[in-house]
Design a protein around this motif. Structure first.
Motif, mmCIF file in Angstrom:
data_model
loop_
_atom_site.group_PDB
_atom_site.id
_atom_site.type_symbol
_atom_site.label_atom_id
_atom_site.label_comp_id
_atom_site.label_asym_id
_atom_site.label_seq_id
_atom_site.Cartn_x
_atom_site.Cartn_y
_atom_site.Cartn_z
ATOM 1 N N ASP A 101 92.634 -0.737 12.037
ATOM 2 C CA ASP A 101 92.743 0.721 12.037
ATOM 3 C C ASP A 101 91.512 1.301 12.720
ATOM 4 O O ASP A 101 90.384 1.049 12.303
ATOM 5 N N ARG A 102 91.748 2.032 13.783
ATOM 6 C CA ARG A 102 90.675 2.757 14.462
ATOM 7 C C ARG A 102 90.771 4.216 14.034
ATOM 8 O O ARG A 102 91.868 4.718 13.791
ATOM 9 N N TYR A 103 89.631 4.850 13.963
ATOM 10 C CA TYR A 103 89.600 6.242 13.534
ATOM 11 C C TYR A 103 88.882 7.103 14.558
ATOM 12 O O TYR A 103 87.866 6.707 15.110
ATOM 13 N N ASP A 104 89.470 8.255 14.829
ATOM 14 C CA ASP A 104 88.814 9.305 15.593
ATOM 15 C C ASP A 104 88.151 10.216 14.572
ATOM 16 O O ASP A 104 88.427 10.145 13.375
ATOM 17 N N GLY A 105 87.305 11.075 15.046
ATOM 18 C CA GLY A 105 86.681 11.988 14.102
ATOM 19 C C GLY A 105 85.946 13.103 14.797
ATOM 20 O O GLY A 105 85.814 13.118 16.024
ATOM 21 N N HIS A 106 85.521 14.023 13.986
ATOM 22 C CA HIS A 106 84.686 15.096 14.503
ATOM 23 C C HIS A 106 83.685 15.536 13.445
ATOM 24 O O HIS A 106 83.911 15.400 12.258
ATOM 25 N N ILE A 107 82.587 16.025 13.976
ATOM 26 C CA ILE A 107 81.511 16.558 13.153
ATOM 27 C C ILE A 107 81.371 18.021 13.539
ATOM 28 O O ILE A 107 81.072 18.330 14.700
ATOM 29 N N ASP A 108 81.650 18.916 12.608
ATOM 30 C CA ASP A 108 81.531 20.350 12.845
ATOM 31 C C ASP A 108 80.234 20.846 12.232
ATOM 32 O O ASP A 108 79.895 20.480 11.108
ATOM 33 N N VAL A 109 79.531 21.701 12.974
ATOM 34 C CA VAL A 109 78.313 22.329 12.470
ATOM 35 C C VAL A 109 78.596 23.816 12.306
ATOM 36 O O VAL A 109 79.042 24.481 13.247
ATOM 37 N N PHE A 110 78.360 24.311 11.097
ATOM 38 C CA PHE A 110 78.707 25.681 10.730
ATOM 39 C C PHE A 110 77.476 26.573 10.664
ATOM 40 O O PHE A 110 76.344 26.087 10.587
ATOM 41 N N ASP A 111 77.726 27.868 10.628
ATOM 42 C CA ASP A 111 76.644 28.823 10.401
ATOM 43 C C ASP A 111 76.124 28.654 8.974
ATOM 44 O O ASP A 111 76.640 27.855 8.196
ATOM 45 N N ARG A 112 75.125 29.403 8.625
ATOM 46 C CA ARG A 112 74.464 29.235 7.326
ATOM 47 C C ARG A 112 75.382 29.462 6.134
ATOM 48 O O ARG A 112 75.198 28.857 5.084
ATOM 49 N N ILE A 113 76.380 30.322 6.278
ATOM 50 C CA ILE A 113 77.276 30.590 5.151
ATOM 51 C C ILE A 113 78.573 29.779 5.223
ATOM 52 O O ILE A 113 79.401 29.860 4.332
ATOM 53 N N GLY A 114 78.749 28.988 6.282
ATOM 54 C CA GLY A 114 79.915 28.123 6.382
ATOM 55 C C GLY A 114 81.178 28.805 6.873
ATOM 56 O O GLY A 114 82.261 28.244 6.761
ATOM 57 N N ALA A 115 81.062 29.990 7.439
ATOM 58 C CA ALA A 115 82.244 30.732 7.874
ATOM 59 C C ALA A 115 82.695 30.357 9.276
ATOM 60 O O ALA A 115 83.896 30.376 9.568
ATOM 61 N N THR A 116 81.765 29.996 10.165
ATOM 62 C CA THR A 116 82.103 29.773 11.569
ATOM 63 C C THR A 116 81.542 28.442 12.041
ATOM 64 O O THR A 116 80.367 28.146 11.828
ATOM 65 N N SER A 117 82.395 27.653 12.706
ATOM 66 C CA SER A 117 81.940 26.413 13.334
ATOM 67 C C SER A 117 81.437 26.754 14.733
ATOM 68 O O SER A 117 82.185 27.277 15.551
ATOM 69 N N PHE A 118 80.172 26.458 14.998
ATOM 70 C CA PHE A 118 79.580 26.765 16.293
ATOM 71 C C PHE A 118 79.611 25.593 17.257
ATOM 72 O O PHE A 118 79.530 25.776 18.456
ATOM 73 N N ALA A 119 79.684 24.376 16.736
ATOM 74 C CA ALA A 119 79.687 23.194 17.595
ATOM 75 C C ALA A 119 80.510 22.104 16.932
ATOM 76 O O ALA A 119 80.575 22.017 15.703
ATOM 77 N N ARG A 120 81.130 21.280 17.773
ATOM 78 C CA ARG A 120 81.899 20.135 17.272
ATOM 79 C C ARG A 120 81.641 18.948 18.186
ATOM 80 O O ARG A 120 81.828 19.023 19.385
ATOM 81 N N TRP A 121 81.183 17.852 17.592
ATOM 82 C CA TRP A 121 81.118 16.585 18.297
ATOM 83 C C TRP A 121 82.356 15.806 17.909
ATOM 84 O O TRP A 121 82.657 15.658 16.719
ATOM 85 N N SER A 122 83.084 15.298 18.893
ATOM 86 C CA SER A 122 84.280 14.490 18.640
ATOM 87 C C SER A 122 84.052 13.095 19.186
ATOM 88 O O SER A 122 83.503 12.922 20.277
ATOM 89 N N PHE A 123 84.480 12.098 18.428
ATOM 90 C CA PHE A 123 84.408 10.721 18.900
ATOM 91 C C PHE A 123 85.791 10.095 18.790
ATOM 92 O O PHE A 123 86.649 10.571 18.045
ATOM 93 N N VAL A 124 86.011 9.029 19.576
ATOM 94 C CA VAL A 124 87.325 8.397 19.627
ATOM 95 C C VAL A 124 87.213 6.896 19.379
ATOM 96 O O VAL A 124 86.202 6.277 19.672
#
Length: 160
Positions: A101-124
């Motif tokens: 089983d291979r997994y893709d994924g992403h890492i989201d970085v949010f603002d200080r209150i967690g309302a908005t994702s400003f960046a996403r790193w995706s790996f495959v």
């Protein structure tokens, strides 16, 4: 006033892992990680000395080097036992059960209150390369931390 004084916080992030080609129904991890490192790309630069030109070196792009992602989290438990999902992923691969089983994924970085994702790193096409259980020590009151290293076949920053 320019927006360059706004910096992305490093403490408010979420990690999601899902089967390659799958959907969120195949999720094995969502959030819950206390640390994430390895968001790194580096290029292999080759130097070529030209004959007769002693004052210059030509630099040419080689292969890209991908670092493993390192994820750390507190060991999760349910009512009766520890969550062994990550350990099952690793041991089925080590036992030779095909297909892996291979997994893709992403890492989201949010603002200080967690309302908005400003960046996403995706790996495959990630595979576990190392899984460490917690260091157990009766003299401290520390949380049991497990560490997962994932090797992958590509990493991209998706600016939102």
């Amino acid at each position: 006033m320019d927006d360059l004084h706004n910096l992305l916080p490093a403490f408010n992030f979420s990690v999601s892992l899902y089967k390659t080609g799958g959907s969120d129904r195949n999720l094995i991890g969502n959030g819950g990680f206390a640390e994430c490192s390895g968001l790194e790309l580096s290029a292999d630069i080759r130097e070529h000395n030209e004959g007769g030109n002693n004052n210059a070196v030509r630099r040419m792009l080689g292969r890209v080097k991908l670092q493993p992602l390192v994820l750390k989290r507190g060991m999760l438990v349910n009512q009766t036992q520890a969550d062994g999902t990550l350990w099952t992923w690793m041991t089925t691969m080590l036992d030779g059960q095909l297909p892996f089983d291979r997994y893709d994924g992403h890492i989201d970085v949010f603002d200080r209150i967690g309302a908005t994702s400003f960046a996403r790193w995706s790996f495959v096409r990630g595979l576990p390369s190392k899984l460490s259980g917690p260091t157990l020590n009766a003299k401290t009151g520390d949380i049991a931390i497990e560490e997962l290293q994932i090797v992958h076949e590509g990493l991209r920053l998706e600016v939102k």
